[in-house]
Design a protein around this motif. Structure first.
Motif, PDB file in Angstrom:
ATOM      1  N   GLY A 189       0.814  -1.210   0.000  1.00  0.00           N
ATOM      2  CA  GLY A 189       0.000   0.000   0.000  1.00  0.00           C
ATOM      3  C   GLY A 189       0.849   1.262   0.000  1.00  0.00           C
ATOM      4  N   ALA A 190       1.885   1.276   0.841  1.00  0.00           N
ATOM      5  CA  ALA A 190       2.769   2.446   0.900  1.00  0.00           C
ATOM      6  C   ALA A 190       3.489   2.651  -0.434  1.00  0.00           C
ATOM      7  CB  ALA A 190       3.782   2.265   2.029  1.00  0.00           C
ATOM      8  N   ALA A 191       3.954   1.546  -1.036  1.00  0.00           N
ATOM      9  CA  ALA A 191       4.673   1.645  -2.308  1.00  0.00           C
ATOM     10  C   ALA A 191       3.761   2.146  -3.427  1.00  0.00           C
ATOM     11  CB  ALA A 191       5.267   0.288  -2.680  1.00  0.00           C
ATOM     12  N   ILE A 192       2.508   1.650  -3.445  1.00  0.00           N
ATOM     13  CA  ILE A 192       1.552   2.101  -4.469  1.00  0.00           C
ATOM     14  C   ILE A 192       1.290   3.596  -4.324  1.00  0.00           C
ATOM     15  CG2 ILE A 192      -0.853   1.968  -5.230  1.00  0.00           C
ATOM     16  CD1 ILE A 192      -0.792  -1.008  -4.609  1.00  0.00           C
ATOM     17  N   GLY A 193       1.062   4.033  -3.096  1.00  0.00           N
ATOM     18  CA  GLY A 193       0.806   5.452  -2.860  1.00  0.00           C
ATOM     19  C   GLY A 193       1.977   6.318  -3.279  1.00  0.00           C
ATOM     20  N   GLU A 194       3.187   5.878  -2.974  1.00  0.00           N
ATOM     21  CA  GLU A 194       4.377   6.639  -3.341  1.00  0.00           C
ATOM     22  C   GLU A 194       4.621   6.596  -4.849  1.00  0.00           C
ATOM     23  OE1 GLU A 194       6.891   5.956   0.808  1.00  0.00           O
ATOM     24  OE2 GLU A 194       7.260   4.696  -0.943  1.00  0.00           O
ATOM     25  N   TRP A 195       4.279   5.490  -5.464  1.00  0.00           N
ATOM     26  CA  TRP A 195       4.478   5.359  -6.909  1.00  0.00           C
ATOM     27  C   TRP A 195       3.592   6.344  -7.670  1.00  0.00           C
ATOM     28  CZ3 TRP A 195       7.839   2.177  -9.616  1.00  0.00           C
ATOM     29  CH2 TRP A 195       7.646   2.098 -10.996  1.00  0.00           C
ATOM     30  N   ILE A 196       2.344   6.533  -7.187  1.00  0.00           N
ATOM     31  CA  ILE A 196       1.415   7.431  -7.867  1.00  0.00           C
ATOM     32  C   ILE A 196       1.809   8.889  -7.677  1.00  0.00           C
ATOM     33  CG2 ILE A 196      -0.984   8.167  -8.032  1.00  0.00           C
ATOM     34  CD1 ILE A 196      -0.457   5.372  -9.096  1.00  0.00           C
ATOM     35  N   GLY A 197       2.160   9.239  -6.458  1.00  0.00           N
ATOM     36  CA  GLY A 197       2.514  10.628  -6.219  1.00  0.00           C
ATOM     37  C   GLY A 197       3.164  10.832  -4.872  1.00  0.00           C
ATOM     38  N   ALA A 198       4.423  11.206  -4.872  1.00  0.00           N
ATOM     39  CA  ALA A 198       5.143  11.443  -3.620  1.00  0.00           C
ATOM     40  C   ALA A 198       6.396  12.263  -3.910  1.00  0.00           C
ATOM     41  CB  ALA A 198       5.526  10.123  -2.949  1.00  0.00           C
TER      42      ALA A 198
END
Length: 250
Positions: A189-198
Motif C-alpha cells: 500500500g505504501a509503495a503504491i501510494g508513493e508510486w502514484i505521487g510522492a
C-alpha cells in the motif's frame, strides 16, 4: 540443527533462484531491464545514504501510521459488529464490497484530494490493510461456541465477563493472523501510494529510477521493501508467540 531443518529447504530454494537469476541476467546482458542480483546489491550500497536515511524512513512512517489506524478502526468496528446485529448488517457488506475496487485506481484520486502529503499514501495503506484485520477479528469474536457462553452464564458471568474472559482471548489468534497479512500488505500500500505521487519514499525512488532506465536502481528499493515486509512479519509472529503462550503450537 532445528533452524536448518526448519529453513533449510526454503534457503536452498532461494539460493537456487538467485543463481538462476544471476545466470539468466548475465546471458541476456540487458541490465536496464533485468539487472543481476549482484548489480542490485552494489546499487543498494552505492545509494545507501539516500535510500536508508531519506526514503526508507518516509516509507516506514506511512506503514506505521496506516497500520495503527487500521488496527484502531478495524478492531473497533469488529467489536461493534460482534455486539450489534444492525451494525453488522450495515457495515459487513460494505467492507466486503470495498475489496472489489482496485486500490491502484483510487490512488490518483487521493492524490487530488490530499496532494503529495503523507496522508494520500496513508489512506491507500489503510484501505489495503483494514480488511484482513477487521474480518479476522470479527470472525474470531464470533467463533466462541455457545456451550462455553452458556457455561459462564450458569456461573453468574455477565456479558462483560463473557466478552473479556472468553471472546477476547479466543479471538486473539484470529487478530494476529489478520495482522500478519496486513503488515505485508501495508508495504504494498505504501509503495503504491508513493508510486502514484510522492516526494520521498522507496516507491517514489523506484519510479524515479525507472525514468532513468536504471534497472538496478528500480530493483534496489523493491528489495528493501521486501525486507521491510519480512521484518514486520517476523516482529508480529514473535509478538504472537509471546502473547499467546497458552496456545499449544506444533
Amino acid at each position: 540443527m532445528r533452524v536448518f531443518k526448519k529453513y533449510g529447504a526454503s534457503s536452498a530454494l532461494t539460493i537456487l533462484l538467485l543463481v538462476v537469476w544471476e545466470t539468466g541476467a548475465r546471458l541476456l546482458d540487458m541490465k536496464f531491464i533485468l539487472p543481476t542480483p549482484t548489480d542490485v546489491v552494489l546499487k543498494i550500497w552505492e545509494l545507501r545514504v539516500p535510500l536508508f536515511l531519506e526514503h526508507l524512513p518516509a516509507t516506514f512512517l506511512i506503514i506505521l501510521i496506516g497500520l495503527s489506524l487500521s488496527i484502531l478502526f478495524g478492531v473497533g468496528l469488529a467489536v461493534w459488529m460482534s455486539i450489534n446485529k444492525t451494525v453488522e448488517k450495515t457495515f459487513y457488506p460494505l467492507i466486503i464490497s470495498s475489496q472489489t475496487i482496485p486500490i491502484i485506481a483510487l490512488a490518483p484520486i487521493f492524490v487530488l484530494w490530499f496532494g503529495y502529503t503523507i496522508w494520500s499514501k496513508v489512506v491507500v495503506t489503510v484501505l489495503i490493510t483494514f480488511f484482513p484485520i477487521t474480518v479476522n477479528t470479527y470472525d474470531g469474536l464470533r467463533a466462541t461456541t455457545k456451550e462455553y457462553k452458556d457455561l459462564l452464564r450458569t456461573m453468574g458471568a455477565t456479558k462483560k465477563d463473557i466478552f473479556f474472559k472468553l471472546q477476547v482471548p479466543g479471538s486473539a489468534s484470529y487478530f494476529f493472523s489478520g495482522l500478519k497479512v496486513a503488515v505485508t500488505l501495508s508495504v504494498i500500500g505504501a509503495a503504491i501510494g508513493e508510486w502514484i505521487g510522492a516526494q520521498a519514499g522507496l516507491g517514489y525512488f523506484s519510479r524515479r529510477m525507472m525514468t532513468q532506465f536504471d534497472g538496478a536502481g528500480v530493483f534496489a528499493p523493491i528489495i528493501i521493501l521486501s525486507a521491510v515486509g519480512i521484518f514486520l512479519f517476523v516482529i508480529v509472529s514473535s509478538l504472537e508467540k509471546k502473547t499467546l503462550k497458552w496456545r499449544k503450537t506444533e
